[in-house]
Structure formats: C-alpha cells, structure tokens
Design a protein around this motif. Structure first.
Motif, PDB file in Angstrom:
ATOM      1  N   ARG A   1       0.830  -1.208   0.000  1.00 52.36           N
ATOM      2  CA  ARG A   1       0.000   0.000   0.000  1.00 52.36           C
ATOM      3  C   ARG A   1       0.861   1.253   0.000  1.00 52.36           C
ATOM      4  O   ARG A   1       0.580   2.238  -0.665  1.00 52.36           O
ATOM      5  CB  ARG A   1      -0.919  -0.017   1.225  1.00 52.36           C
ATOM      6  CG  ARG A   1      -2.222   0.713   1.019  1.00 52.36           C
ATOM      7  CD  ARG A   1      -3.147   0.349   2.130  1.00 52.36           C
ATOM      8  NE  ARG A   1      -2.372   0.250   3.369  1.00 52.36           N
ATOM      9  CZ  ARG A   1      -2.643   0.926   4.466  1.00 52.36           C
ATOM     10  NH1 ARG A   1      -3.658   1.736   4.496  1.00 52.36           N
ATOM     11  NH2 ARG A   1      -1.912   0.788   5.547  1.00 52.36           N
ATOM     12  N   GLU A   2       1.943   1.198   0.754  1.00 50.51           N
ATOM     13  CA  GLU A   2       2.812   2.382   0.802  1.00 50.51           C
ATOM     14  C   GLU A   2       3.843   2.383  -0.332  1.00 50.51           C
ATOM     15  O   GLU A   2       4.702   3.252  -0.406  1.00 50.51           O
ATOM     16  CB  GLU A   2       3.504   2.449   2.160  1.00 50.51           C
ATOM     17  CG  GLU A   2       2.557   2.926   3.241  1.00 50.51           C
ATOM     18  CD  GLU A   2       3.025   2.551   4.624  1.00 50.51           C
ATOM     19  OE1 GLU A   2       4.239   2.558   4.853  1.00 50.51           O
ATOM     20  OE2 GLU A   2       2.167   2.241   5.465  1.00 50.51           O
ATOM     21  N   GLY A   3       3.769   1.361  -1.173  1.00 47.01           N
ATOM     22  CA  GLY A   3       4.662   1.333  -2.341  1.00 47.01           C
ATOM     23  C   GLY A   3       6.094   0.951  -1.997  1.00 47.01           C
ATOM     24  O   GLY A   3       6.993   1.136  -2.807  1.00 47.01           O
ATOM     25  N   ASP A   4       6.333   0.400  -0.785  1.00 50.64           N
ATOM     26  CA  ASP A   4       7.699  -0.023  -0.429  1.00 50.64           C
ATOM     27  C   ASP A   4       8.140  -1.087  -1.417  1.00 50.64           C
ATOM     28  O   ASP A   4       7.418  -2.051  -1.651  1.00 50.64           O
ATOM     29  CB  ASP A   4       7.737  -0.663   0.972  1.00 50.64           C
ATOM     30  CG  ASP A   4       7.433   0.325   2.063  1.00 50.64           C
ATOM     31  OD1 ASP A   4       7.452   1.523   1.776  1.00 50.64           O
ATOM     32  OD2 ASP A   4       7.164  -0.125   3.189  1.00 50.64           O
ATOM     33  N   GLY A   5       9.306  -0.934  -1.939  1.00 49.87           N
ATOM     34  CA  GLY A   5       9.838  -1.976  -2.816  1.00 49.87           C
ATOM     35  C   GLY A   5       9.298  -1.919  -4.233  1.00 49.87           C
ATOM     36  O   GLY A   5       9.726  -2.702  -5.074  1.00 49.87           O
ATOM     37  N   CYS A   6       8.380  -1.008  -4.531  1.00 46.72           N
ATOM     38  CA  CYS A   6       7.861  -0.915  -5.896  1.00 46.72           C
ATOM     39  C   CYS A   6       8.987  -0.355  -6.789  1.00 46.72           C
ATOM     40  O   CYS A   6       9.675   0.595  -6.411  1.00 46.72           O
ATOM     41  CB  CYS A   6       6.642  -0.007  -5.928  1.00 46.72           C
ATOM     42  SG  CYS A   6       6.095   0.303  -7.604  1.00 46.72           S
ATOM     43  N   MET A   7       9.163  -0.941  -7.952  1.00 45.76           N
ATOM     44  CA  MET A   7      10.299  -0.559  -8.794  1.00 45.76           C
ATOM     45  C   MET A   7      10.254   0.890  -9.236  1.00 45.76           C
ATOM     46  O   MET A   7      11.291   1.496  -9.493  1.00 45.76           O
ATOM     47  CB  MET A   7      10.389  -1.484 -10.019  1.00 45.76           C
ATOM     48  CG  MET A   7      10.920  -2.857  -9.685  1.00 45.76           C
ATOM     49  SD  MET A   7      12.429  -2.809  -8.698  1.00 45.76           S
ATOM     50  CE  MET A   7      13.588  -2.158  -9.884  1.00 45.76           C
TER      51      MET A   7
END
Ligand code: GLU
Length: 315
Positions: free
Chosen positions: A254-260
C-alpha cells in the motif's frame, strides 16, 4: 561444455515467470536475480515467460508488462531465446488438456464460487476451499448436470503422498486429497489454470531449475503430479523466503515499499540495488555497488537465508 543440473545430468535451464498484474516489486526482482545467478553460475541458460494467462488482469503487452520488461532490462537481467507469452499458447495447453481427458482424469465442475465458499470444507491458505468432489459424485450417480452454466474442469488427484526435496525449503510432501482435493486445470471462462500452464511450459522449455517464492511451495506437489501424468521430468526446486525490511516487516504494497517505480526514482542506477539485495542474501558482507555479473562467482545456494531475507538498514 554443457552445465549439468544437480542429479539428473541435464543441461541447466532456469527461468523467471512473472505475472504482470502489477508493477514489479523488489521481492520479484530478488527472485529473478536468484534464478538468474543460479542458472548463470552453472553455465546454464535462462528463459523469460510472461504469465499473462488471465488477459482481464494482464492485458497483452499492457502497461505493467511493458514496465516489467523495462525493469528487468534496467537491472541487467538477460535471457536466452524467445520470450514465452502464456496468452498466446492456448493451442499448446489444449493438447495437454486433451491428453488428461483421454486418460479419464478430468471431470466438469459446475460449482459456483459462492457454492464452494459456502461449503463447510476447510479452506487453503489462499482462501480456496478444499474440493469435496461433489461434481464427480453427481456425475457418477448419473444425475444431470446443471443447465445454463459453463463448467470448469478438475483433475482427479490420487490417494497418495507426493513429496520432493527442495534445495532451500527442504523435504516437503502433501496428501493431495486432504491438502487441496481435485483441482481446476481449466476455468469456467475457458482460461487454463496456472497449474497446468506452468507444468507444460516448464517442460517444453526444458526448464531444470524452478526458483520462485515460498508461497508456491504448496502448489508444487500438484505440479509434480501433473508432470507424472503428462510424462514430463520434474525440475529441481528452490522456494525462496520472503523479502522483508530491516526490522523484519513485510514490505507494504500500500505504501509502495519496494515498488520498482520508487526504487528506480531513488537509486537511478541498478548497482546499489543489486548490492543491497546481495548483502541481504548473504552474497556480500556489506551492501556495495556491484553488477549482476560480478556476483556470479560469489553465488552459492548454501549462503541463501532459509527464513526471511532482510534488506539492509536505510534501504
Ligand atoms: N507467475 C507466478 C508469479 O508471478 C510465478 C509462477 C512460478 O514461478 O511458477 O507469482
């Protein structure tokens, strides 16, 4: 000289098989990196297969797929041969579906999702209920099939334990009737199920090493059963642990951690990202900028953590 897989004297062929239903995540990238390192360090080949069977979730060459190809390229992962697109291979799956049908292993299932979920049967970890075989019982009793519904097709499972040795996760076995029951190989909308497609594609691509997330460990006995029924070899399996942050917490989607998208905006070049993952995996003592190729001589499955893989502090 051809690289050989562990025990069976076959040339090593690895693969990465993402489902492009969302932007790639560091956890997926870690999986691709391990699969690549495992194949390349053995002098083997490495293949890419896009698992876009469900074209509603994964439109052909849609936005996530384009970003995925770009992310893999940015990271420096190279592949051998043509990219395989599952959405383009229905005719291939048809042939293997027919083979199972000829063996008398399939039956139509008219149960709706609501009916399945209302059943008192225990549910699997992914929320799917263990199938109680009611459509088979109906068929055997000669009762007519419900009208106006298209059936899914289920594969009858044997009353036996199916086990294997996983290089990372160790011995794993399941009794299929109590672990999952007869399972779907073709959905009621005509889309082939992941279990059938993955087995056919791995076999036809000559894949000898399957490196993937631990969440798929429980799918493997079903896949080995399918391999046996279709006359395919069983690859070597490596089910890798989850990637977590430095405090041991799951990366929050949800918080976009690790999103490329975020990773690339922060780091600009892949080397510090590769270095952080390599340190988390025990391939480097501390995070430092490296290329994938520089990691090849350092790669060894014995170094890979068996529980969670923790990202370094501050990453
Ligand atoms: N397509 C699956 C995923 O993205 C992986 C399938 C596999 O590696 O067997 O989770």
């Amino acid at each position: 000289m051809c690289a050989q897989s562990n025990e069976k004297n076959r040339p090593v062929v690895g693969r990465f098989a993402p489902t492009p239903s969302a932007r790639l995540h560091l956890g997926n990238l870690m999986c691709a990196m391990l699969a690549w390192l495992s194949a390349r360090s053995a002098g083997g080949q490495f293949r890419l297969r896009i698992e876009d069977l469900d074209t509603t979730r994964c439109p052909f060459m849609g936005e996530h797929t384009k970003a995925l190809l770009d992310d893999l390229d940015w990271f420096g992962l190279d592949f051998d041969g043509e990219v395989l697109w599952q959405s383009q291979r229905t005719a291939v799956y048809d042939a293997y579906f027919a083979k199972l049908q000829e063996k008398g292993l399939l039956y139509p299932c008219y149960c709706t999702r609501a009916e399945l979920h209302a059943a008192s049967a225990p549910h699997l970890s992914d929320g799917v209920p263990i199938y109680d075989g009611r459509c088979l019982a109906r068929l055997l009793s000669g009762e007519p099939a419900p009208t106006g519904r298209k059936p899914a097709y289920r594969l009858r499972v044997p009353d036996a334990q199916i086990g294997f040795f996983d290089t990372v996760a160790g011995d794993y076995r399941e009794h299929l009737p109590t672990a999952c029951g007869d399972f779907i190989v073709s959905r009621s909308d005509g889309v082939y199920a992941y279990q059938l497609a993955v087995v056919v594609d791995d076999a036809l691509s000559g894949v000898t090493q399957v490196v993937r997330g631990n969440d798929l460990l429980t799918s493997t006995p079903r896949q080995i059963y399918l391999q046996r029924e279709l006359g395919f070899d069983t690859p070597d399996y490596f089910h890798i642990p989850l990637l977590v942050d430095a405090k041991g917490r799951r990366l929050s989607k949800r918080e976009g951690d690790g999103c490329m998208q975020r990773v690339r905006a922060t780091y600009r070049t892949p080397e510090p990202v590769i270095g952080a993952l390599a340190a988390a995996l025990g391939l480097l003592p501390t995070p430092q900028s490296v290329t994938l190729r520089e990691l090849i001589p350092l790669f060894d499955w014995a170094k890979i953590p068996r529980d969670a893989v923790r990202l370094p502090e501050g990453f």
